[in-house]
Each structure stands twice: as structure tokens, then as C-alpha cells.
Motif scaffolding. Structure first.
Motif, PDB file in Angstrom:
ATOM      1  N   MET A   1     -55.798   0.477  12.792  1.00 35.78           N
ATOM      2  CA  MET A   1     -55.202   0.132  13.855  1.00 35.78           C
ATOM      3  C   MET A   1     -56.399  -0.910  14.497  1.00 35.78           C
ATOM      4  O   MET A   1     -57.627  -0.623  14.439  1.00 35.78           O
ATOM      5  CB  MET A   1     -54.438   0.925  14.634  1.00 35.78           C
ATOM      6  N   SER A   2     -55.852  -2.148  14.973  1.00 32.40           N
ATOM      7  CA  SER A   2     -56.901  -2.821  15.609  1.00 32.40           C
ATOM      8  C   SER A   2     -56.339  -3.666  16.756  1.00 32.40           C
ATOM      9  O   SER A   2     -55.335  -3.744  16.887  1.00 32.40           O
ATOM     10  CB  SER A   2     -57.575  -3.734  14.646  1.00 32.40           C
ATOM     11  N   TYR A   3     -57.121  -3.736  17.769  1.00 33.02           N
ATOM     12  CA  TYR A   3     -56.723  -4.594  18.895  1.00 33.02           C
ATOM     13  C   TYR A   3     -57.483  -5.972  18.801  1.00 33.02           C
ATOM     14  O   TYR A   3     -59.039  -5.882  18.661  1.00 33.02           O
ATOM     15  CB  TYR A   3     -57.211  -4.078  20.320  1.00 33.02           C
ATOM     16  N   THR A   4     -56.950  -7.149  19.314  1.00 29.38           N
ATOM     17  CA  THR A   4     -57.493  -8.782  19.267  1.00 29.38           C
ATOM     18  C   THR A   4     -56.973  -9.220  20.648  1.00 29.38           C
ATOM     19  O   THR A   4     -56.127  -9.225  20.518  1.00 29.38           O
ATOM     20  CB  THR A   4     -57.240  -9.152  17.730  1.00 29.38           C
ATOM     21  N   GLN A   5     -58.026  -9.722  21.209  1.00 27.04           N
ATOM     22  CA  GLN A   5     -57.880 -10.573  22.518  1.00 27.04           C
ATOM     23  C   GLN A   5     -57.731 -12.041  21.877  1.00 27.04           C
ATOM     24  O   GLN A   5     -58.816 -12.727  21.481  1.00 27.04           O
ATOM     25  CB  GLN A   5     -58.651 -10.264  23.397  1.00 27.04           C
ATOM     26  N   ASP A   7     -56.078 -15.879  23.419  1.00 30.16           N
ATOM     27  CA  ASP A   7     -55.282 -16.615  24.574  1.00 30.16           C
ATOM     28  C   ASP A   7     -54.699 -15.867  25.701  1.00 30.16           C
ATOM     29  O   ASP A   7     -53.547 -15.947  25.955  1.00 30.16           O
ATOM     30  CB  ASP A   7     -54.067 -17.451  23.793  1.00 30.16           C
ATOM     31  N   GLY A   8     -55.592 -15.099  26.210  1.00 29.38           N
ATOM     32  CA  GLY A   8     -55.171 -14.360  27.333  1.00 29.38           C
ATOM     33  C   GLY A   8     -54.193 -13.087  27.176  1.00 29.38           C
ATOM     34  O   GLY A   8     -53.925 -12.352  27.937  1.00 29.38           O
ATOM     35  N   GLY A   9     -54.127 -12.698  25.848  1.00 31.19           N
ATOM     36  CA  GLY A   9     -53.180 -11.680  25.549  1.00 31.19           C
ATOM     37  C   GLY A   9     -53.929 -10.671  24.601  1.00 31.19           C
ATOM     38  O   GLY A   9     -54.814 -11.090  23.906  1.00 31.19           O
ATOM     39  N   TRP A  10     -53.356  -9.654  24.225  1.00 33.99           N
ATOM     40  CA  TRP A  10     -53.649  -8.828  23.061  1.00 33.99           C
ATOM     41  C   TRP A  10     -52.823  -8.787  22.028  1.00 33.99           C
ATOM     42  O   TRP A  10     -51.721  -8.687  22.181  1.00 33.99           O
ATOM     43  CB  TRP A  10     -53.821  -7.447  23.811  1.00 33.99           C
ATOM     44  N   THR A  11     -53.270  -8.413  20.765  1.00 29.66           N
ATOM     45  CA  THR A  11     -52.536  -8.245  19.563  1.00 29.66           C
ATOM     46  C   THR A  11     -52.865  -6.894  19.129  1.00 29.66           C
ATOM     47  O   THR A  11     -54.055  -6.735  18.755  1.00 29.66           O
ATOM     48  CB  THR A  11     -53.054  -9.492  18.829  1.00 29.66           C
ATOM     49  N   PHE A  12     -51.869  -6.150  18.806  1.00 25.32           N
ATOM     50  CA  PHE A  12     -52.238  -4.792  18.192  1.00 25.32           C
ATOM     51  C   PHE A  12     -51.732  -4.907  16.716  1.00 25.32           C
ATOM     52  O   PHE A  12     -50.707  -5.426  16.475  1.00 25.32           O
ATOM     53  CB  PHE A  12     -51.319  -3.813  18.915  1.00 25.32           C
ATOM     54  N   ARG A  13     -52.211  -4.502  15.784  1.00 24.39           N
ATOM     55  CA  ARG A  13     -52.130  -4.409  14.315  1.00 24.39           C
ATOM     56  C   ARG A  13     -52.254  -2.904  13.918  1.00 24.39           C
ATOM     57  O   ARG A  13     -53.281  -2.537  14.153  1.00 24.39           O
ATOM     58  CB  ARG A  13     -53.316  -5.396  13.559  1.00 24.39           C
ATOM     59  N   LEU A  14     -51.113  -2.638  13.130  1.00 22.41           N
ATOM     60  CA  LEU A  14     -51.428  -1.308  12.519  1.00 22.41           C
ATOM     61  C   LEU A  14     -51.874  -1.630  10.982  1.00 22.41           C
ATOM     62  O   LEU A  14     -51.035  -2.173  10.269  1.00 22.41           O
ATOM     63  CB  LEU A  14     -50.185  -0.667  12.722  1.00 22.41           C
ATOM     64  N   HIS A  15     -52.760  -1.084  10.642  1.00 23.33           N
ATOM     65  CA  HIS A  15     -53.139  -1.280   8.932  1.00 23.33           C
ATOM     66  C   HIS A  15     -52.415  -0.234   8.240  1.00 23.33           C
ATOM     67  O   HIS A  15     -52.328   1.042   8.696  1.00 23.33           O
ATOM     68  CB  HIS A  15     -54.679  -1.094   8.830  1.00 23.33           C
ATOM     69  N   GLU A  16     -52.214  -0.585   7.130  1.00 26.21           N
ATOM     70  CA  GLU A  16     -51.510   0.378   6.123  1.00 26.21           C
ATOM     71  C   GLU A  16     -52.326   1.406   5.797  1.00 26.21           C
ATOM     72  O   GLU A  16     -51.984   2.412   5.538  1.00 26.21           O
ATOM     73  CB  GLU A  16     -51.115  -0.571   4.881  1.00 26.21           C
TER      74      GLU A  16
END
Length: 131
Positions: A1-5, A7-16
């Protein structure tokens, strides 16, 4: 999983795939993860109150489970919190150092606690005897 900031928001991604440094899956029992076992301020006050009345860890654990249904806590959490209370009360000293400090302060204030005591070294770090 990873978090990325972005445009003022956060993106959460769950890796396989699992992180290459982690060799197990998620813990199926919440008691196994410390993050699920954090004590609230109210629970800490509850522990302190029972500890002051000389409650044993097993009694405190049972009381927490009754008072706070659904709480996720193990005996080690209570033991660790009690150790933190003791350390705070001793103001960073070991039990023996705090004892020696109290003897010296009481004697200095004209209220000797013991008839006699002997320190092993001149730094007042070791108590040889007290009576």
C-alpha cells in the motif's frame, strides 16, 4: 500500500503483492497488533484508579473488559502502562535512587526517616544499609 499527495489531496493505493520486507499477511486477531490496543484517556484513568487500590493486572484486565465492552487489550498493555505510571512517579530515578533521595531530603529538612543509613559510594547511588 502507498500514500501519495497530489493537488491538495491524498491518494491511497493497495498493491497486489506484499512488501518484500514483510513475510506475513495481515494479522487476523486484532490483539496481535499494537495499533488496535491503544488505551484511551478514560481507560488510562480507570487503570490508574485500580492500580492505586493495589489491583492486580488480572483484576484490572477483567475490569476493563467489563467496563469497556469490546476493548482490545492484553495484560502486557496494562503492565506497560503501570510501568509508565511508576516511572513518572519516580521522576526518572530508579527505585533505589528515589529511596536514597527521600532519605537525604528528609534528613536535610530535619525529619530523619531512619536512625542510621550508610551509602556505599560518595555519589549517593548505592545504599549499603538502612535501619
Amino acid at each position: 500500500m502507498s500514500y501519495t499527495q497530489r493537488d491538495g489531496g491524498w491518494t491511497f493505493r493497495l498493491h497486489e503483492t506484499l512488501n518484500q520486507h514483510i513475510n506475513h499477511g495481515a494479522n487476523l486477531i486484532p490483539h496481535g497488533d499494537v495499533v488496535h490496543r491503544r488505551l484511551t484517556d478514560q481507560q488510562k484513568r480507570h487503570i490508574e484508579g485500580l492500580y492505586k487500590t493495589r489491583g492486580r493486572t488480572s483484576f484490572i484486565l477483567e475490569s476493563l473488559e467489563t467496563t469497556f465492552p469490546g476493548i482490545i487489550v492484553v495484560a502486557k498493555d496494562i503492565h506497560n502502562y503501570i510501568a509508565k505510571i511508576r516511572q513518572k512517579r519516580l521522576k526518572g530515578f530508579t527505585s533505589t535512587q528515589a529511596f536514597i533521595k527521600n532519605i537525604i531530603e528528609a534528613e536535610h529538612d530535619g525529619n530523619p526517616v531512619f536512625h542510621a543509613y550508610e551509602l556505599e559510594d560518595e555519589d549517593n547511588q548505592r545504599l549499603k544499609q538502612a535501619f
